[in-house]
Design a protein around this motif. Structure first.
Motif, PDB file in Angstrom:
ATOM      1  N   ALA A 207       0.882  -1.224  -0.004  1.00  0.00           N
ATOM      2  CA  ALA A 207       0.008  -0.160  -0.215  1.00  0.00           C
ATOM      3  C   ALA A 207       0.995   1.323  -0.080  1.00  0.00           C
ATOM      4  O   ALA A 207       0.772   2.237  -0.783  1.00  0.00           O
ATOM      5  N   TRP A 208       1.842   1.416   0.832  1.00  0.00           N
ATOM      6  CA  TRP A 208       2.863   2.528   1.000  1.00  0.00           C
ATOM      7  C   TRP A 208       3.511   2.666  -0.435  1.00  0.00           C
ATOM      8  O   TRP A 208       3.518   3.645  -0.959  1.00  0.00           O
ATOM      9  N   ARG A 209       3.751   1.527  -1.173  1.00  0.00           N
ATOM     10  CA  ARG A 209       4.723   1.721  -2.565  1.00  0.00           C
ATOM     11  C   ARG A 209       3.646   2.274  -3.357  1.00  0.00           C
ATOM     12  O   ARG A 209       3.929   3.179  -4.255  1.00  0.00           O
ATOM     13  N   LEU A 210       2.258   1.825  -3.338  1.00  0.00           N
ATOM     14  CA  LEU A 210       1.411   2.242  -4.670  1.00  0.00           C
ATOM     15  C   LEU A 210       0.960   3.715  -4.155  1.00  0.00           C
ATOM     16  O   LEU A 210       0.995   4.489  -5.300  1.00  0.00           O
ATOM     17  N   LEU A 211       0.820   4.028  -2.910  1.00  0.00           N
ATOM     18  CA  LEU A 211       0.548   5.430  -2.861  1.00  0.00           C
ATOM     19  C   LEU A 211       1.432   6.480  -3.054  1.00  0.00           C
ATOM     20  O   LEU A 211       1.248   7.320  -3.578  1.00  0.00           O
ATOM     21  N   LEU A 212       2.916   6.106  -2.724  1.00  0.00           N
ATOM     22  CA  LEU A 212       3.706   6.991  -2.995  1.00  0.00           C
ATOM     23  C   LEU A 212       4.244   7.149  -4.664  1.00  0.00           C
ATOM     24  O   LEU A 212       4.402   8.357  -5.113  1.00  0.00           O
ATOM     25  N   LEU A 213       4.132   5.953  -5.449  1.00  0.00           N
ATOM     26  CA  LEU A 213       4.061   6.035  -6.889  1.00  0.00           C
ATOM     27  C   LEU A 213       3.083   6.731  -7.131  1.00  0.00           C
ATOM     28  O   LEU A 213       3.224   7.571  -8.575  1.00  0.00           O
ATOM     29  N   ARG A 214       1.828   6.670  -6.695  1.00  0.00           N
ATOM     30  CA  ARG A 214       0.746   7.389  -7.520  1.00  0.00           C
ATOM     31  C   ARG A 214       0.710   8.876  -7.011  1.00  0.00           C
ATOM     32  O   ARG A 214       0.167   9.960  -7.809  1.00  0.00           O
ATOM     33  N   PHE A 215       0.899   9.409  -5.751  1.00  0.00           N
ATOM     34  CA  PHE A 215       0.864  10.877  -5.156  1.00  0.00           C
ATOM     35  C   PHE A 215       2.087  11.365  -4.638  1.00  0.00           C
ATOM     36  O   PHE A 215       2.170  12.749  -4.312  1.00  0.00           O
ATOM     37  N   GLY A 216       3.177  10.718  -4.787  1.00  0.00           N
ATOM     38  CA  GLY A 216       4.376  11.323  -4.305  1.00  0.00           C
ATOM     39  C   GLY A 216       5.049  12.181  -5.204  1.00  0.00           C
ATOM     40  O   GLY A 216       4.641  12.125  -6.339  1.00  0.00           O
ATOM     41  N   LEU A 217       5.846  12.988  -4.668  1.00  0.00           N
ATOM     42  CA  LEU A 217       6.547  14.212  -5.458  1.00  0.00           C
ATOM     43  C   LEU A 217       7.968  13.516  -6.320  1.00  0.00           C
ATOM     44  O   LEU A 217       8.486  12.532  -5.548  1.00  0.00           O
ATOM     45  N   PRO A 218       8.440  13.964  -7.054  1.00  0.00           N
ATOM     46  CA  PRO A 218       9.518  13.485  -7.889  1.00  0.00           C
ATOM     47  C   PRO A 218      10.623  13.780  -6.929  1.00  0.00           C
ATOM     48  O   PRO A 218      10.733  14.648  -6.212  1.00  0.00           O
ATOM     49  N   ALA A 219      11.643  12.792  -6.845  1.00  0.00           N
ATOM     50  CA  ALA A 219      12.756  12.797  -5.926  1.00  0.00           C
ATOM     51  C   ALA A 219      13.879  13.668  -6.623  1.00  0.00           C
ATOM     52  O   ALA A 219      14.145  13.438  -7.859  1.00  0.00           O
ATOM     53  N   PRO A 220      14.227  14.845  -5.994  1.00  0.00           N
ATOM     54  CA  PRO A 220      15.300  15.560  -6.494  1.00  0.00           C
ATOM     55  C   PRO A 220      16.611  14.885  -6.665  1.00  0.00           C
ATOM     56  O   PRO A 220      16.901  13.784  -5.959  1.00  0.00           O
ATOM     57  N   GLY A 221      17.750  15.236  -7.585  1.00  0.00           N
ATOM     58  CA  GLY A 221      18.847  14.703  -7.807  1.00  0.00           C
ATOM     59  C   GLY A 221      18.724  13.583  -8.599  1.00  0.00           C
ATOM     60  O   GLY A 221      17.962  12.901  -9.106  1.00  0.00           O
ATOM     61  N   PRO A 222      20.365  12.937  -8.742  1.00  0.00           N
ATOM     62  CA  PRO A 222      20.457  12.006  -9.403  1.00  0.00           C
ATOM     63  C   PRO A 222      20.362  10.494  -8.968  1.00  0.00           C
ATOM     64  O   PRO A 222      21.103   9.597  -8.652  1.00  0.00           O
TER      65      PRO A 222
END
Length: 315
Positions: A150-165
């Protein structure tokens, strides 16, 4: 001593040599919610990558230890994004600079051996309460794999792009307003039923107040968390362990922990009451004891199959 951070095209960089041994993996792994956590990964060099939504904005932190553990390694920290300076400033606390394991005196021989073997384990603090609270609520009364999914799906759907390389597809925990606005259908698609979804949404609506608990005494922080519907002693302890670095917070109500502690410290399976009795001599360090037991204590023989992972998306 820390070296003044330098900002260049490769990010904000800090070299810090802690005045104590620190095992980055054992200290940081509590902030990972599953091997495919979009907010926490480890690359082939052993560097730990972790994202966070800081008070100054999203950021990505990379940590790499240089040198032998027994001689307090130099920690190379690099950060990117709007939250880079906040993340760099938080590195010592994250790695346990405020922890006091020197006041911990193990009684049982097996616990003494664990403390010696894992001398690099520190109780650190992330300083980010909602980021610790959401996975803890997702883990309420479900099997771990279900909560991690659930955590993985929610972050992939609603999370912000991760800065940096970042070397993997990574996301930053979304802001409170996003958690509060997630629809019932999207919770359902992530496999989260109404009770846990409502608990997270309610917490997100008062996130500004909750983020202040790391500056409060442990009992006051616990009371503030448990004043929210759906947050009991287990969830409160899980949050305070990670966000506040509370070395005494015990996860009462955990499905596996009492048996693990009882077996390691007394050679017998016990319940919450028995676990608390065994932990009583370690007031101030009860979470440290349970974490050492989880790291290397071993548990009683398993009987029967593992609990099945439910899938609310099929309901």
């Amino acid at each position: 001593m820390p070296v003044a951070p330098e900002l260049d095209a490769a990010g904000l960089r800090l070299l810090w040599q802690p005045p104590f041994p620190v095992d980055l993996r054992q200290t940081m792994i509590v902030h990972r919610f599953g091997p495919r956590d979009p907010a926490y990964r480890t690359d082939r060099s052993g560097a730990i990558w972790r994202t966070s939504l800081t008070p100054e904005g999203p950021g990505t932190l990379r940590l790499l230890a240089r040198g032998p553990l027994v001689e307090a390694p130099v920690v190379e920290a690099t950060a990117w994004g709007e939250g880079a300076r906040w993340l760099i400033a938080a590195v010592p606390g994250l790695l346990g600079a405020d922890d006091r394991p020197d006041t911990f005196v193990p009684i049982q021989q097996r616990l003494r051996a664990l403390a010696l073997r894992h001398a690099g384990f520190r109780v650190g603090r992330s300083g980010r309460v909602l980021e610790a609270l959401v996975p803890a609520v997702l883990g309420q009364k479900v099997v771990t794999d279900e909560a991690m999914r659930a955590w993985r799906l929610l972050l992939l759907r609603f999370g912000l792009p991760a800065p940096g390389p970042v070397p993997f597809p990574m996301r930053v925990c979304p802001p409170p307003a996003t958690w509060a606005a997630i629809t019932s259908w999207d919770w359902h698609l992530a496999g989260v039923e109404a009770v846990r979804a409502r608990t997270i949404a309610n917490a997100a609506r008062v996130a500004g107040r909750l983020e202040q608990i790391c500056g409060l005494p442990a009992d006051a922080a616990d009371a503030m968390l448990r004043s929210l519907p759906g947050i009991g002693p287990w969830t409160s302890a899980e949050v305070r362990q990670r966000a506040c670095g509370d070395s005494d917070a015990v996860s009462i109500g955990d499905y596996h922990l009492p048996a693990l502690v009882g077996w390691t410290l007394a050679g017998e399976v016990t319940d919450d009451a028995g676990m608390l009795d065994l932990l009583a001599p370690y007031a101030g360090h009860r979470y440290r004891v349970t974490r050492l037991v989880e790291i290397g204590g071993g548990g009683p023989p398993r009987h029967g199959p593992k609990a099945a992972v439910r899938d609310y998306r099929a309901i």
